[in-house]
Design an enzyme around this catalytic site. Structure first.
Site, PDB file in Angstrom:
ATOM      1  CG  ASN A 273     -24.427  18.381-108.309  1.00 28.20           C
ATOM      2  OD1 ASN A 273     -25.639  18.218-108.443  1.00 28.20           O
ATOM      3  ND2 ASN A 273     -23.920  19.469-107.766  1.00 28.20           N
TER       4      ASN A 273
ATOM      5  CG  ASP B  78     -35.136  24.933-106.876  1.00 30.39           C
ATOM      6  OD1 ASP B  78     -36.052  25.169-107.681  1.00 30.39           O
ATOM      7  OD2 ASP B  78     -34.288  24.056-107.076  1.00 30.39           O
TER       8      ASP B  78
ATOM      9  CG  HIS C  64     -28.635  19.732-107.595  1.00 36.14           C
ATOM     10  ND1 HIS C  64     -27.754  20.604-108.197  1.00 36.14           N
ATOM     11  CD2 HIS C  64     -29.743  19.756-108.369  1.00 36.14           C
ATOM     12  CE1 HIS C  64     -28.314  21.133-109.270  1.00 36.14           C
ATOM     13  NE2 HIS C  64     -29.517  20.629-109.405  1.00 36.14           N
TER      14      HIS C  64
ATOM     15  CD  GLU D 170     -25.496  22.473-105.820  1.00 38.06           C
ATOM     16  OE1 GLU D 170     -25.661  21.298-106.213  1.00 38.06           O
ATOM     17  OE2 GLU D 170     -25.212  23.413-106.599  1.00 38.06           O
TER      18      GLU D 170
HETATM   19  C1  GLP Z   1     -31.850  22.855-111.351  1.00 38.91           C
HETATM   20  C2  GLP Z   1     -33.024  22.775-110.385  1.00 38.91           C
HETATM   21  C3  GLP Z   1     -33.346  21.339-110.040  1.00 38.91           C
HETATM   22  C4  GLP Z   1     -33.421  20.510-111.302  1.00 38.91           C
HETATM   23  C5  GLP Z   1     -32.083  20.510-111.983  1.00 38.91           C
HETATM   24  C6  GLP Z   1     -32.050  19.666-113.227  1.00 38.91           C
HETATM   25  O1  GLP Z   1     -30.626  22.886-110.720  1.00 38.91           O
HETATM   26  N1  GLP Z   1     -32.781  23.492-109.203  1.00 38.91           N
HETATM   27  O2  GLP Z   1     -34.580  21.308-109.336  1.00 38.91           O
HETATM   28  O3  GLP Z   1     -33.788  19.192-110.980  1.00 38.91           O
HETATM   29  O4  GLP Z   1     -31.800  21.852-112.337  1.00 38.91           O
HETATM   30  O5  GLP Z   1     -32.278  20.444-114.363  1.00 38.91           O
HETATM   31  P1  GLP Z   1     -32.672  19.870-115.767  1.00 38.91           P
HETATM   32  O6  GLP Z   1     -34.038  19.285-115.603  1.00 38.91           O
HETATM   33  O7  GLP Z   1     -32.695  21.066-116.669  1.00 38.91           O
HETATM   34  O8  GLP Z   1     -31.650  18.870-116.131  1.00 38.91           O
END
Ligand code: GLP
Length: 263
Positions: free
Chosen positions: A136, A67, A138, A143
């Site tokens: 959440n 993404d 995702h 989402e």
């Molecule tokens: C973002 C990314 C996700 C990732 C998530 C978790 O929203 N788009 O791909 O898994 O954050 O982030 P973190 O690893 O910082 O908790």
């Protein structure tokens, strides 16, 4: 699904990077699906070490990131293109032309999202998809209520995600509301999925993903439909799971079967 609970995120980074390095030895033109956020940084650090200290070759590897935010230039400190350069791409010998991100700039984004899917297909699909998970539930930027069959497209981020991810932004700034992301269907197309989750903040999402009903309200629960997904958790993120003993005994049995050459 495999559920592996480890003592620390460092231990998870060793296990997951070893999986990638073993696969790379078997297939030098490995196609990797990559994630951003704080979760995968340990894995990237280990891959960099493997390149620098042991000369592991990434020159034939192709990468597809999950993404990217819309409206941030690649040079922006919070863009995922910048994140990947800093944590991985600048330190290994992956070829710039083999690095792919979902489209976020210019016109005809819908058509270019379809092209992103085609580029993945042209290379024979993603061999290993690295994932984190949002609090959440995702995956990528899919989402809650994302179609479980979705493909690469533009998504609006939820308030929860904007709040969670604003920790990466200087005070007062908040992340862009729109992002381009592989779909859940795209992710499910990967041959092998490695999801890491760390910390109490992820416990509800992890429980829903592994033990809840398959539901668009918890996008990661779609991974129950994938035949080769492993969750690498620390004790905190695993704290909501009700069948921990079972996962542990399954892993012990798997180890024994592997030792006997049966797996
Ligand atoms: C973002 C990314 C996700 C990732 C998530 C978790 O929203 N788009 O791909 O898994 O954050 O982030 P973190 O690893 O910082 O908790």
């Amino acid at each position: 699904m495999k559920v592996i609970v480890l003592d620390s995120r460092e231990e998870a980074a060793v296990t997951v990077s070893d999986e990638i390095l073993v696969a790379l030895r078997q297939k030098p033109d490995l196609v990797l699906g990559l994630a951003t956020g704080s979760t995968p940084t340990g894995v990237y650090a280990r891959l960099v070490q493997a390149h620098v200290n042991e000369g592991v070759d990434f020159s034939r590897v192709s990468t597809f990131n999950l993404d990217e935010y819309l409206g941030l230039p690649a040079s922006h400190a919070c863009s995922y293109r910048h994140f990947m350069k800093v944590h991985l791409f600048d330190h290994i010998n992956v070829r710039p032309e083999n690095i792919h991100f979902p489209p976020t700039e210019g016109e005809q984004l819908v058509a270019r999202c379809a092209e992103y899917e085609q580029s993945i297909d042209r290379l024979g699909g993603i061999d290993i998809q690295l994932l984190g998970i949002g609090s959440n539930g995702h995956i990528g930027f899919n989402e809650p209520t994302s179609s479980l069959a979705s493909r690469t497209r533009i998504k609006t981020l939820t308030e929860k995600t904007l709040k969670d991810n604003s920790r990466f932004y200087v005070s007062g700034d908040s992340p862009p509301r729109l992002a381009s992301t592989m779909g859940i269907g795209t992710i499910l197309g990967a041959k092998h999925i490695l999801l890491q989750a760390f910390g109490e903040r992820k416990a509800n999402a992890v429980q829903a993903a592994i033990e809840g009903a398959v539901s668009a309200l918890w996008p990661a629960s779609a991974l129950q439909l994938h035949a080769n997904t492993s969750f690498y958790l620390d004790r905190e993120s695993a704290s909501g799971l009700t069948m921990l003993d079972y996962y542990q005994s399954t892993n012990e049995n798997d180890r024994e079967l592997r030792r006997r050459g049966l797996l």
